[in-house]
Every structure is written in C-alpha cells, then in structure tokens.
Design a protein around this motif. Structure first.
Motif, mmCIF file in Angstrom:
data_model
loop_
_atom_site.group_PDB
_atom_site.id
_atom_site.type_symbol
_atom_site.label_atom_id
_atom_site.label_comp_id
_atom_site.label_asym_id
_atom_site.label_seq_id
_atom_site.Cartn_x
_atom_site.Cartn_y
_atom_site.Cartn_z
ATOM 1 N N ALA A 177 0.817 -1.566 -0.112
ATOM 2 C CA ALA A 177 -0.214 -0.110 -0.027
ATOM 3 C C ALA A 177 0.780 1.437 -0.044
ATOM 4 C CB ALA A 177 -0.861 -0.072 1.036
ATOM 5 N N GLY A 178 2.047 1.120 0.367
ATOM 6 C CA GLY A 178 2.999 2.176 0.259
ATOM 7 C C GLY A 178 2.669 3.375 1.349
ATOM 8 N N VAL A 179 2.267 2.494 2.576
ATOM 9 C CA VAL A 179 1.943 3.296 3.905
ATOM 10 C C VAL A 179 3.246 3.252 4.619
ATOM 11 C CG1 VAL A 179 0.348 3.800 5.749
ATOM 12 C CG2 VAL A 179 -0.675 3.064 3.458
ATOM 13 N N PRO A 180 3.508 4.306 5.330
ATOM 14 C CA PRO A 180 4.500 4.313 6.265
ATOM 15 C C PRO A 180 4.251 3.412 7.816
ATOM 16 C CG PRO A 180 3.969 6.518 6.158
ATOM 17 C CD PRO A 180 3.138 5.823 5.000
ATOM 18 N N MET A 181 5.214 2.773 8.224
ATOM 19 C CA MET A 181 4.882 1.840 9.456
ATOM 20 C C MET A 181 5.558 2.469 10.434
ATOM 21 S SD MET A 181 5.490 -2.120 9.258
ATOM 22 C CE MET A 181 7.065 -2.140 8.219
ATOM 23 N N ILE A 182 5.169 2.206 11.649
ATOM 24 C CA ILE A 182 6.140 2.382 13.017
ATOM 25 C C ILE A 182 5.782 1.247 13.560
ATOM 26 C CG2 ILE A 182 5.982 3.666 15.264
ATOM 27 C CD1 ILE A 182 4.391 5.968 13.890
ATOM 28 N N VAL A 183 6.983 0.487 14.119
ATOM 29 C CA VAL A 183 6.944 -0.707 14.932
ATOM 30 C C VAL A 183 6.703 -0.423 16.479
ATOM 31 C CG1 VAL A 183 8.055 -2.823 15.473
ATOM 32 C CG2 VAL A 183 8.609 -1.808 13.299
ATOM 33 N N ALA A 184 5.741 -1.185 16.787
ATOM 34 C CA ALA A 184 5.564 -1.008 18.414
ATOM 35 C C ALA A 184 5.779 -2.485 18.933
ATOM 36 C CB ALA A 184 4.062 -0.817 18.688
ATOM 37 N N ILE A 185 6.979 -2.410 19.610
ATOM 38 C CA ILE A 185 7.459 -3.727 20.160
ATOM 39 C C ILE A 185 6.837 -3.651 21.648
ATOM 40 C CG2 ILE A 185 9.239 -5.312 21.028
ATOM 41 C CD1 ILE A 185 11.048 -3.421 19.062
ATOM 42 N N ASN A 186 5.679 -4.654 21.699
ATOM 43 C CA ASN A 186 4.691 -4.728 22.909
ATOM 44 C C ASN A 186 5.173 -5.983 23.831
ATOM 45 O OD1 ASN A 186 2.381 -4.009 24.263
ATOM 46 N ND2 ASN A 186 1.155 -5.651 23.262
ATOM 47 N N LYS A 187 4.481 -5.858 24.967
ATOM 48 C CA LYS A 187 4.812 -6.580 26.042
ATOM 49 C C LYS A 187 6.126 -6.600 26.911
ATOM 50 C CE LYS A 187 1.193 -9.918 24.368
ATOM 51 N NZ LYS A 187 0.584 -10.940 24.168
ATOM 52 N N ILE A 188 6.581 -5.303 26.711
ATOM 53 C CA ILE A 188 8.018 -5.380 27.180
ATOM 54 C C ILE A 188 8.119 -5.459 28.747
ATOM 55 C CG2 ILE A 188 9.084 -4.025 25.456
ATOM 56 C CD1 ILE A 188 8.854 -1.709 27.573
ATOM 57 N N ASP A 189 6.914 -5.457 29.555
ATOM 58 C CA ASP A 189 6.816 -5.657 30.845
ATOM 59 C C ASP A 189 7.114 -7.318 31.013
ATOM 60 O OD1 ASP A 189 3.861 -7.154 31.269
ATOM 61 O OD2 ASP A 189 4.034 -5.976 29.481
ATOM 62 N N LYS A 190 7.056 -8.268 30.246
ATOM 63 C CA LYS A 190 7.291 -9.619 30.490
ATOM 64 C C LYS A 190 8.844 -9.695 30.609
ATOM 65 C CE LYS A 190 3.282 -11.922 28.671
ATOM 66 N NZ LYS A 190 3.076 -13.247 27.948
ATOM 67 N N PRO A 191 9.172 -10.751 31.713
ATOM 68 C CA PRO A 191 10.541 -10.896 31.885
ATOM 69 C C PRO A 191 11.286 -11.576 30.479
ATOM 70 C CG PRO A 191 9.091 -12.207 33.391
ATOM 71 C CD PRO A 191 8.282 -11.215 32.386
ATOM 72 N N GLU A 192 10.573 -12.403 29.842
ATOM 73 C CA GLU A 192 11.159 -12.726 28.774
ATOM 74 C C GLU A 192 11.224 -11.947 27.520
ATOM 75 O OE1 GLU A 192 8.282 -13.541 30.356
ATOM 76 O OE2 GLU A 192 6.957 -15.000 28.898
ATOM 77 N N ALA A 193 10.676 -10.851 27.607
ATOM 78 C CA ALA A 193 10.567 -9.987 26.337
ATOM 79 C C ALA A 193 12.093 -9.536 25.767
ATOM 80 C CB ALA A 193 10.174 -8.557 26.890
ATOM 81 N N ASN A 194 12.245 -9.669 24.677
ATOM 82 C CA ASN A 194 13.574 -9.659 23.931
ATOM 83 C C ASN A 194 13.303 -8.823 22.870
ATOM 84 O OD1 ASN A 194 16.176 -9.621 22.870
ATOM 85 N ND2 ASN A 194 16.523 -11.756 22.973
ATOM 86 N N PRO A 195 13.373 -7.598 23.033
ATOM 87 C CA PRO A 195 13.144 -6.425 21.841
ATOM 88 C C PRO A 195 14.176 -6.250 20.855
ATOM 89 C CG PRO A 195 13.455 -5.008 23.953
ATOM 90 C CD PRO A 195 13.439 -6.444 24.200
ATOM 91 N N ASP A 196 15.445 -6.498 21.197
ATOM 92 C CA ASP A 196 16.588 -6.445 20.088
ATOM 93 C C ASP A 196 16.422 -7.760 19.205
ATOM 94 O OD1 ASP A 196 17.798 -4.189 20.535
ATOM 95 O OD2 ASP A 196 19.082 -4.889 22.044
ATOM 96 N N ASN A 197 15.953 -8.918 19.824
ATOM 97 C CA ASN A 197 15.712 -9.858 18.839
ATOM 98 C C ASN A 197 14.662 -9.641 17.879
ATOM 99 O OD1 ASN A 197 15.767 -12.372 18.017
ATOM 100 N ND2 ASN A 197 13.688 -12.956 19.011
ATOM 101 N N ILE A 198 13.503 -8.848 18.256
ATOM 102 C CA ILE A 198 12.434 -8.598 17.246
ATOM 103 C C ILE A 198 13.130 -7.817 15.975
ATOM 104 C CG2 ILE A 198 10.220 -7.431 17.066
ATOM 105 C CD1 ILE A 198 10.021 -9.521 18.872
ATOM 106 N N ARG A 199 14.077 -6.535 16.661
ATOM 107 C CA ARG A 199 14.691 -5.771 15.762
ATOM 108 C C ARG A 199 15.350 -6.508 14.576
ATOM 109 N NH1 ARG A 199 15.136 -2.751 20.504
ATOM 110 N NH2 ARG A 199 13.781 -0.950 20.776
ATOM 111 N N ASN A 200 16.126 -7.444 15.242
ATOM 112 C CA ASN A 200 16.971 -8.377 14.104
ATOM 113 C C ASN A 200 16.248 -9.001 13.307
ATOM 114 O OD1 ASN A 200 19.796 -8.169 14.692
ATOM 115 N ND2 ASN A 200 19.405 -8.877 16.776
ATOM 116 N N ARG A 201 15.180 -9.665 13.743
ATOM 117 C CA ARG A 201 14.397 -10.613 12.924
ATOM 118 C C ARG A 201 13.664 -9.598 11.656
ATOM 119 N NH1 ARG A 201 13.880 -15.856 14.654
ATOM 120 N NH2 ARG A 201 13.386 -15.792 12.509
#
Ligand code: GDP
Length: 476
Positions: A177-201
């Motif tokens: 669609a050519g629409v700009p995107m913003i990534v919201a990495i959610n559930k960072i309150d969880k102990p197992e949250a790994n936001p950098d892994n998301i960024r990599n993937r």
C-alpha cells in the motif's frame, strides 16, 4: 448510452408511470426500472415537450477523485492510524490503552462507543484518529475498494513471541500500500521480552528500524502497563508531520464508510471518516448506491454533534440503505440529484457484476513507476521449501526491463487475505499444490483476481517467463 425510465423521468421532473404510458403508446412494453436507448429517450423527451440536452457520464455520476482543492484552502488534518500485527500480540489492548490517553475522555456524558474508529486528543492538543478494527484484512479490503484512508500503520510485535505469519502478512500488505509503518514492540513488561531480537528478525523482512540505523521508527511499549504510549504518540505525530497531511475543511464533505449496519431502532447506520470538507446535520448525500440526508451525527463518545471535519469519525443516521465499507460518501446540492446519482450507480453496479473482467496479465502493467516494468505476484505453496524455491526462481527471471515483485509468499491454502491483497494490487495469485479455501473462492468471483495453479516449478517459471517476455513486446 442507456438510461432507466425512472431516471429519465426524474430528470424531466415527470412521473415514471407517465413515461411508461407514453412508451406503451409508442408500442414499447417497459417498466420504470428498465433501460431504454438514447434514441427512444430523445423521442420521449420531445413527446413531453422538453428540450434535449445530451449529458455525459460525468454529469450523471460524481467522481471528485481527480478534482483538487486549491493549496491555500488546505489545513492540517489529523493522521488516520491502523494497528496491525499477529493475533494475541496486543492490537486490541494497545487500541484500548491509546484510547485511555485521550485528554477529552472525561468530558460530561462521554461514554466509549465502538463505532469503528475513534479520535484522541493529546496533552498538547494534537488529534489522532485510530481505526478500531485492527488487522490487515480490513485494511486491504478497504484498499481493494479504492479507499485508502490509512495514513500510518502501527505494527505490533510481541517482544516475547517474535515475527509470526500475520506479522509478515501485515508488513507485506503495508508495503504494497506504500503506507509508512511504525513498529511497536509490545509486552516489554514480560521478563522474557527480547526487543532486540525483534529488531534483528525484522531485518529479514526488510524492515530496518531506527535502532538498527534504518528509517522505520520503533518504540517499546506495554499496552498492559501503559509504558511507552506517550513515545508512540510522539512518533505517530512526527510521522504525520513528515507526511504533511492536509485537507480543505470549508467545503461540502466527502467521507469514506468505515463500517455500516442495520440498527433495529435507528435504521441504517454508517460510521464514516470525513476525508475533506465538513459534514453537517441536514446535508444531502450519496453513498455508494444509496442516497440520504444527515438526520444526526454521533461521535465516538456517543454525543450528538452538529458537524464533523476532516479525519473525524462519526456515525451518520438518515441513510436510505446500508452501504458497504469503503464506499465513498459525497454531499450533493439536493435530494433530486442524490437520487439520480444513486440510481445511476445502482444500474452501473448491476452492469459491472455481469461483465466483471478478471485481473489479467495484460492489465497489471498499468501502474508503471519507471521504465522498469514491475511484475507483481502472490505465491502460495504447500511447504516452506517450495515457497522459497519458487520465490528465488521468480526473482531470477527479473532483468533490467522487468522485475518480478513478490507481494506476499506463504505456506497454505489461498485465503481471503491473499485475494484482497491481489485485487488491491492488481496482481495474479500463483498456487503451487494449493487451492483457495471457500471464502477466498467467493472473493475471487467478486473481485475477478487471476489465479494460476501449478505442481511443477519448471512449468511455473517457464510460463511466467513467457508472460514477462510478452509484456515487453518485440522491440525490447
Ligand atoms: P490481539 O489479538 O492482537 O488484539 O491481542 P490482545 O490485545 O487481545 O492481547 C492478547 C493477550 O495479550 C491478552 O491476554 C492481553 O492481556 C495480553 N497483552 C496485551 N498487551 C500486553 C502487554 O503489554 N503485556 C502483557 N504482559 N500482556 C499483554
């Protein structure tokens, strides 16, 4: 050029029945809903002593998509945001949490109404509109119907789960669609949250976020704990500023239907998003093939309002029937005109259903961005290995003149979501050892998407290569 007896009667300000009678006297048995040709129409007009003016299609229908408002009349308008992501990654929770940040939510009488979209006002008085139906199906379905209401997509990815099939679909639909995107990495309150892994993937799907030196904004949030919401709002506003979203507020309104239904007590009700102008109580309008007059406007807090400006979602009462999501609403000068346009569109819609042309390999090149011809396709296959082999083989068919663009590739049956994306992008779907499911088959019939089935990769590439060569023509 044909016209229904009723429409001609409307235009001549005569009774339909009188025209039918006159036609009967001329030896023709027709009803008011039947069409007559131009010559017969002219005879009738003469018979009734009116002057003949042949009208063009543009006089009968309204298509304002091309007419632009002068630059000096434009004012900044709030961005319209859709939230997408995999199931259970927190789309609904995030929509609720964002709604909770609205500084006007405590105003007297305001009770949350789920009308398909809502608007918040931030502390520094900026407004943002959110579509309340999360997910890429609704988004792409609207786009397939020519309604591009979303300015910004927020892609929700759960930090404890990672990139999932619907995350990938959402990315592909947004890109198409050519629409700009913003990534919201959610559930960072969880102990197992790994936001950098998301960024990599995300890199594997060509989404390069700011923290990885890309230009896609990303933000860590917890819909549950309410963290990061202000930052997300800031990023949305920043993106909106870059887009320079504007519309003219002081004109007759145009709006897009977000959702509509038949309400037991109130009759047909539609939630619309105003795209330009200001919609007012008492306005006469056409929406899809229905006409109507605004009896009441109700905002997302359940309050009656007198008017709604650009990017504002409102519920409209006073429709003649239930329109479809994605239909355009246009305010017109009077009821006669509204009925005329609605009747004309109804007739056109019937014609179109009977003569639906499939998206063909010939027509999909209409959208040429540069000298390089793009060849968009969707690929569905029975196993991941085949998906990869086919995508690679297809990409290898690209050359300097023509490029294969795989809009979406995945494992499993061809779904509704695939068909809506194909229809919106004018692309065929390639099925390798897979077929469409029942719902997708219905959609294919409606939208006329081209489907190609194969069980040997070599046959597939050979045929696509031939199609591509044919597109380039003998001179290249
Ligand atoms: P959707 O399917 O994407 O709309 O996801 P939901 O909003 O329904 O959320 C799915 C589940 O994740 C629910 O049980 C939520 O309570 C939970 N959830 C959503 N956001 C968060 C969060 O930020 N942190 C935690 N711990 N749980 C969350």
């Amino acid at each position: 050029e044909a016209i229904t007896v009723q429409e001609l009667a409307n235009r001549m300000a005569e009774k339909g029945a009188d025209l039918v009678k006159a036609l009967f006297n001329m030896g023709m048995m027709v009803t008011v809903n039947q069409t007559i040709d131009q010559d017969t129409a002219e005879l009738l007009v003469e018979e009734f002593g009116h002057n003949i003016t042949r009208v063009s299609e543009s006089d009968v229908d309204i298509d304002t998509s091309e007419d632009q408002d002068p630059e000096e009349t434009l004012k900044a308008r709030p961005p319209v945001v859709t939230i997408m992501g995999h199931v259970d990654h927190g789309k609904t929770s995030l929509l609720d949490a964002l709604r909770g940040t609205d500084v006007t939510k405590g105003e007297a009488g305001g009770i949350t109404q789920h009308i398909g979209a809502y608007q918040i006002q931030t502390k520094d008085k900026h407004k943002i509109t959110f579509l309340d139906t999360p997910g890429h199906e609704a988004f792409t379905e609207m786009r397939a119907r020519g309604a591009n209401v979303t300015d910004i997509v927020v892609l929700v990815v759960a930090a404890d789960d990672g990139i999932m099939p619907q995350t990938i679909e959402a990315i592909n639909h947004t890109k198409a669609a050519g629409v700009p995107m913003i990534v919201a990495i959610n559930k960072i309150d969880k102990p197992e949250a790994n936001p950098d892994n998301i960024r990599n993937r995300l890199l594997e799907h060509e989404v390069i976020v700011e923290k990885m030196s890309g230009d896609v904004q990303d933000v860590e949030v917890s819909a549950k704990a309410g963290t990061g919401l202000d930052e997300l709002i800031e990023k949305i506003l920043l993106q909106a500023e870059l887009l320079e979203l504007k519309a003219r507020p002081d004109r007759d309104a145009e709006a897009t239907v977000i959702e509509a239904q038949l309400d037991k007590g109130r009759g047909p009700v539609a939630t619309v998003l105003v795209t330009r102008g200001t919609l007012k109580r008492g306005d006469t309008f056409v929406v899809g093939t229905e006409s109507g007059r605004v009896r009441a406007l109700i905002d997302d807090k359940g309050k009656q309002v007198k008017e709604a400006g650009p990017s504002t979602p409102v519920e409209v009462l006073g429709l003649g029937g239930v329109p479809g999501a994605g239909d355009q609403m246009t305010v017109v000068e009077n009821e006669q005109r509204a009925r005329e346009v609605a009747a004309y569109r109804q007739e056109k819609a019937t014609e179109k259903r009977t003569a639906l042309a499939p998206t063909s390999f010939d027509t999909m090149f209409n959208n040429l961005a540069s000298n390089v011809i793009e060849f968009p396709l969707l690929v569905k296959a029975d196993v991941q290995g085949s998906v990869e082999a086919i995508t690679t083989a297809l990409h290898n068919l690209s050359n300097d003149d023509i490029k294969v663009r795989v809009l979406h590739a995945g494992v499993g049956a061809i779904t509704e979501s695939d068909v809506t994306l194909a229809a919106a992008s004018n692309a065929p779907i390639i099925g390798f050892n897979v077929r469409p499911n029942a719902k997708a088959r219905d959609l294919v019939k409606r939208d006329g998407v081209e489907m190609k089935y194969y069980d040997v990769i070599y046959h597939l590439t050979e045929e696509i290569a031939k199609e591509m060569a044919g597109e380039l023509g003998p001179e290249r």
